[in-house]
Design a protein around this motif. Sequence first.
Motif, PDB file in Angstrom:
ATOM      1  N   LYS A   9       2.073   9.009  -1.755  1.00  0.00           N
ATOM      2  CA  LYS A   9       1.180   8.831  -2.885  1.00  0.00           C
ATOM      3  C   LYS A   9       1.172   7.358  -3.248  1.00  0.00           C
ATOM      4  N   ASN A  10      -0.014   6.794  -3.238  1.00  0.00           N
ATOM      5  CA  ASN A  10      -0.103   5.360  -3.465  1.00  0.00           C
ATOM      6  C   ASN A  10      -1.388   5.030  -4.210  1.00  0.00           C
ATOM      7  N   LEU A  70      -8.129 -10.701  -6.757  1.00  0.00           N
ATOM      8  CA  LEU A  70      -8.274 -11.941  -5.985  1.00  0.00           C
ATOM      9  C   LEU A  70      -7.791 -11.756  -4.551  1.00  0.00           C
ATOM     10  N   SER A  71      -8.258 -10.662  -3.936  1.00  0.00           N
ATOM     11  CA  SER A  71      -7.956 -10.333  -2.536  1.00  0.00           C
ATOM     12  C   SER A  71      -6.502  -9.947  -2.302  1.00  0.00           C
ATOM     13  N   GLN A  72      -5.709  -9.824  -3.363  1.00  0.00           N
ATOM     14  CA  GLN A  72      -4.320  -9.421  -3.232  1.00  0.00           C
ATOM     15  C   GLN A  72      -4.165  -7.971  -3.678  1.00  0.00           C
ATOM     16  N   LYS A  73      -3.575  -7.127  -2.803  1.00  0.00           N
ATOM     17  CA  LYS A  73      -3.351  -5.730  -3.136  1.00  0.00           C
ATOM     18  C   LYS A  73      -2.048  -5.578  -3.907  1.00  0.00           C
ATOM     19  N   ILE A  74      -2.107  -4.838  -4.999  1.00  0.00           N
ATOM     20  CA  ILE A  74      -0.931  -4.616  -5.840  1.00  0.00           C
ATOM     21  C   ILE A  74      -0.709  -3.114  -5.966  1.00  0.00           C
ATOM     22  N   ASN A  75       0.512  -2.656  -5.624  1.00  0.00           N
ATOM     23  CA  ASN A  75       0.849  -1.241  -5.736  1.00  0.00           C
ATOM     24  C   ASN A  75       1.164  -0.900  -7.191  1.00  0.00           C
ATOM     25  N   LEU A  76       0.423   0.054  -7.748  1.00  0.00           N
ATOM     26  CA  LEU A  76       0.724   0.548  -9.086  1.00  0.00           C
ATOM     27  C   LEU A  76       1.632   1.765  -9.032  1.00  0.00           C
ATOM     28  N   VAL A  77       1.393   2.628  -8.044  1.00  0.00           N
ATOM     29  CA  VAL A  77       2.197   3.834  -7.875  1.00  0.00           C
ATOM     30  C   VAL A  77       2.535   3.977  -6.397  1.00  0.00           C
TER      31      VAL A  77
END
Length: 264
Positions: free
Chosen positions: A225-226, A232-239
């Motif tokens: 689960k993600n 700004l082209s940067q992926k950030i994981n919230l979960v």
Amino acid sequence: MKKWAILVAVMLLAINFSFSNGAGEAEAGGKEVVLVYDGDAFFSLISTSLAFHEGKVPMLLFKDDLAVQQKFIDDYGADGLIVVGRHVDAALPCREFLGDAVAVSLKIAEFFGKSSSVVVMPCSMDEYNLSLIATPIACYTDAPILLYDDNDDEIISAIDKLGAENVIGIGSVAIGNVHLKSEEEIYDYISDIRDVGYLAVTNPDDALKPEVTESQEMSFERHMKNIQITILSQKINLVGSDEATFSISVPDGISRIRAIVDVP
């Protein structure tokens, strides 16, 4: 059947030679070094016979510049360089053979002038092991190496200019009056060359393809689960995470494995 070791190094001898530095001709005093760009594995093969032809001179690999090689060049007392594959800035007079590996092999063959023998190798990594172990043939017979890449006309023209009567085709190459299609045939041919006075040894993994002793298929499953946002082209994981790690066991005595991953 004798199996001769694979030749990858050259002895440190020297001869007189004229170099061109682009601005004219300069006469070298007799100690030159062959510098080979490591961007293509075939540069090393075609350069080895060139180094032998020039009197078994030293042959060094380089990447971007001569920062590492310069100490050897200075200590050796070289007064000229033969550069294969890529231009380098150097204080010493240089003769350069530039272009892709196929084009460079033709230029080196032209530099040989005349030769009674020539070795024609496939320019393909699928048969690189055969080309590697066949390289000593060119050295022992003072023959240039031509790389075959569906360029029949160029190869035949180069052979005619050399005046070569002994044309040795390696692997799948159909051109030639001698055809060596396997490791055993190459080793046998080398063993019949009677004036070999020395051998050099290299890592056999460079020439011999590893044998597959066992194949095993494994399946792994994991619920993931993600939730991500992109700023700004940067992926950030919230979960959660978009990565998963799995472990496999390797039996004792196995030194290498090849893993093929198929993600549906």
